[in-house]
Design an enzyme around this catalytic site. Structure first.
Site, PDB file in Angstrom:
ATOM      1  N   ASP A  19       0.723   6.865  -0.187  1.00 36.35           N
ATOM      2  CA  ASP A  19       0.816   5.438  -0.514  1.00 36.35           C
ATOM      3  C   ASP A  19      -0.488   4.704  -0.222  1.00 36.35           C
ATOM      4  O   ASP A  19      -0.504   3.480  -0.123  1.00 36.35           O
ATOM      5  CB  ASP A  19       1.947   4.785   0.290  1.00 36.35           C
ATOM      6  CG  ASP A  19       3.253   4.751  -0.485  1.00 36.35           C
ATOM      7  OD1 ASP A  19       3.286   5.291  -1.600  1.00 36.35           O
ATOM      8  OD2 ASP A  19       4.244   4.186   0.017  1.00 36.35           O
ATOM      9  N   ASP A  63      15.006   5.528   8.782  1.00 34.97           N
ATOM     10  CA  ASP A  63      15.511   6.759   9.389  1.00 34.97           C
ATOM     11  C   ASP A  63      16.836   6.526  10.118  1.00 34.97           C
ATOM     12  O   ASP A  63      17.782   7.297   9.980  1.00 34.97           O
ATOM     13  CB  ASP A  63      14.472   7.334  10.351  1.00 34.97           C
ATOM     14  CG  ASP A  63      13.848   6.274  11.244  1.00 34.97           C
ATOM     15  OD1 ASP A  63      14.324   5.128  11.245  1.00 34.97           O
ATOM     16  OD2 ASP A  63      12.877   6.605  11.962  1.00 34.97           O
TER      17      ASP A  63
END
Length: 664
Positions: free
Chosen positions: A239, A392
């Site tokens: 990214d 997460d």
């Protein structure tokens, strides 16, 4: 023999004196044994005064030096970048407390030296505005402030005791695991080593963003995983918005691809959803349906070659297992005081919290890296969502609600890197504590309406979210950073010694047990945890009330520390250009030292001048606690004074960015 006696008579016109000296060992020089004269006494006094003035001069010089340094630090610091306008409310609140405390301390000092006592002074005997103000403050304090502070302190003490009991039970669970030698079992012969087709298809993902310092060693470690190459695919999910970094990562991927490694490079032009969006985009590829498991490693993680062979077999014969999580180890845990204190915290988190919850509850929060997911579990749980900064934990909670079980492997360790600067650590902790509160707001309806048992619902709501994510930073900040200094000016609500000393030290001892070599850092750890409560409390409030800072995502700054798993490939590459000795992978520290020397010789010109920053909330609390310690000194509180003094100094050290490395 009779003692000798000498009689000496001196006659004068006006008077006489008689001196009798008795003893067998009479001095031959009686004039040297006479009392000190007034002149000598004067010289002694002058000497003491000189020493006192020299001490005061030294203190004044030191204070002036600190003042000049602080003034220069204020002029050169980057406060505006560290403190956005939407984060100033807590700072203004603390600053108001500091101002009120200084005024109260000024009045208390006057009252102390004038020996004022409200019980001994009648209203008609009041003399002067200051004495009248002091009496008015005492009356207002007893009637209105003290009851409120007393109620709040008792409430925080109850929360403190509940959280301490939770931690104590976790430690008992860990002791039981050690005593019974309990650990997850796996089938050692799950796959035929000679038949590569018996191994499941595994996808490995490395999400990264501008990870210039660590991308090479991470890719190198993953490419050396011991798994049949035709059954393994590595995705480098980049990214980065820096074109130079993109080019470096592409070249690294290309070099490993030429060596026969099945590795591909993916780059997103629009970084929506941060890490969650990156993983979601990668899982949308058509070829992902051919894979059964996905292993995820952040850019600074360097798994050992046998990582997959130690984790994947735990899925064999356990179709209800959705996640196998490995423990983190740290290549730079001894780098500075900040990394040592982080190591204490994270060792307790993994060895106690996650191991106990994984073995007895079969649930814990996914750490975002160094774990292997069953792709079916991800798909049934809704996949990666971009709604919080803790994607997460989000996927772990949703998978738990869908009935999937988790396994934690305390014996499987993946080396990674700890933040070495306070700025990086503070930003990381802000994200780690604001995200869970966002997630709690979003997941609470789903938890309440889920079909799982009442005990699991209670564990998720009260233990996982409220007690360990909300109550801990709330009472830690409120009790030790606000109420404790406040009680120095409100003795009616004074905290008992066991609250500020005995129980915190005992809890800190329990925290250090998983890292016994850190025992000398017991007191710094206790003080530092209270210091970090400001950041954690601010983050918790930000996430709970959906403030703007709750949506911030800052990539944790890395330095590029290396582990054993990637030494071979990286050192070989470096040795070709620098004619250094080839470094072989082994279990010693010499390889790490040699590789660091190679890097230092290769790029000495890349070193940048680093400087400290200023953190206003920490500095404001430092002055508040030091002011309260001065007030406790007047009252001779003992333990309270020492705690406030050292806690104030720890806030001062952190506020001046004197802990950890400085960032350029």
């Amino acid at each position: 023999m009779a003692p000798s006696s000498v009689v000496l008579t001196i006659e004068k016109p006006s008077n006489f004196s008689l001196v009798e000296i008795t003893g067998s060992k009479t001095s031959m020089f009686p004039e040297k044994e006479k009392a000190a004269s007034p002149k000598q006494f004067t010289w002694v006094l002058l000497l003491k005064v000189h020493r006192a003035l020299a001490c005061l001069s030294w203190l004044a010089t030191g204070a002036w030096t600190v003042f000049v340094a602080a003034k220069k630090r204020l002029a050169l610091s980057e406060i505006k970048e560290e403190e956005p306008t939407n984060r100033g409310r807590l700072y203004r609140f603390i600053r108001a407390f500091v101002f009120i405390s200084i005024v109260a301390l000024f009045m208390e000092v006057i009252a102390h030296f004038k020996k004022w006592n409200l019980n001994l002074i009648q209203p008609l005997e009041v003399q002067g505005l200051v004495q009248w103000s002091y009496m008015a403050w005492l009356s207002f304090r007893v009637d209105y402030i003290a009851p409120l502070v007393l109620i709040l302190s008792k409430f925080c003490i109850v929360l403190f005791l509940i959280q301490s009991l939770d931690r104590l039970f976790l430690c008992f669970g860990c002791f039981w695991i050690k005593h019974k030698k309990l650990k997850p079992e796996m089938d050692a012969d799950a796959y035929d080593i000679e038949d590569g087709s018996s191994f499941p298809m595994v996808l490995v993902q490395i999400p990264m963003c501008n990870e210039k310092e660590v991308y090479a060693q991470s890719i190198s470690a993953v490419c050396q995983l011991d798994w049949p190459r035709e059954r393994l695919l590595i995705q480098v999910l980049d990214d980065s918005d820096d074109e130079n970094v993109q080019l470096l990562i592409k070249n690294e991927v290309s070099s490993w691809n030429q060596k026969g490694v099945n590795i591909i490079y993916r780059h997103r032009f629009v970084r929506t959803g941060y890490k969650a969006g990156n993983l979601k985009s990668a899982m949308a590829c058509d070829y992902v349906k051919d894979y059964e498991f996905v292993a995820i490693f952040d850019a600074d993680f360097q798994p050992n070659p046998d990582f997959l062979k130690q984790t994947i077999p735990h899925f064999k014969g356990n179709p209800e297992v959705g996640l196998v999580q490995a423990r983190w180890s740290f290549v730079n845990k001894d780098e500075n005081l900040l990394t040592r204190l982080q190591n204490i915290n994270l060792c307790f988190h993994f060895e106690v919290e996650q191991q106990v919850n994984g073995l007895f509850l079969e649930f814990f929060g996914f750490n975002g890296t160094a774990g292997v997911w069953r792709i079916k579990a991800l798909e049934e749980s809704g996949g990666w969502l971009e709604r919080t900064t803790v994607e997460d934990m989000d996927i772990a909670v949703r998978a738990h609600l869908h009935g999937w079980k988790f396994i934690f492997l305390n014996d499987v360790k993946v080396p990674c890197e700890l933040p070495e600067s306070y700025q990086a650590y503070k930003k990381q902790q802000h994200r780690w504590h604001s995200g869970p509160m966002q997630l709690f707001r979003l997941c609470l309806p789903a938890i309440v309406t889920s079909k799982m048992g009442i005990w699991k619902k209670a564990n998720l709501i009260f233990l996982f979210f409220l007690l360990r994510k909300l109550i801990l930073p709330f009472y830690s900040f409120t009790l030790f950073c606000i109420i404790l200094p406040l009680t120095m000016f409100i003795p009616e609500a004074e905290l008992p010694v066991w609250v500020i000393c005995y129980i915190p030290i005992f809890m800190s001892l329990l925290n250090i047990l998983p890292a016994p070599k850190s025992f000398p850092f017991l007191v710094p750890y206790l003080l530092f945890e209270n210091t970090m409560s400001v950041t954690k409390f601010n983050a918790m409030v930000s996430g709970l009330f959906q403030l703007g800072s709750a949506y911030e995502w800052v990539v944790t700054k890395k330095t590029g520390r290396s582990s054993e798993s990637d030494l071979l490939a990286m050192a070989e590459k470096e040795s070709k250009s620098s004619n250094q000795e080839k470094i072989q992978r082994r279990l010693s520290e010499s390889g790490l030292e040699m590789l660091s020397k190679v890097k230092e010789q290769k790029a000495p010109h890349l070193k940048k001048k680093k400087r400290n920053r200023l953190y206003r909330k920490e500095l404001a609390l430092a002055f508040l606690l030091l002011t309260a310690s001065a007030r406790s000194l007047l009252s001779a509180h003992g333990v309270h004074f020492y705690f406030l003094l050292f806690q104030g100094l720890s806030f001062l050290v952190v506020g001046l960015d004197l802990i950890g490395e400085q960032m350029s």
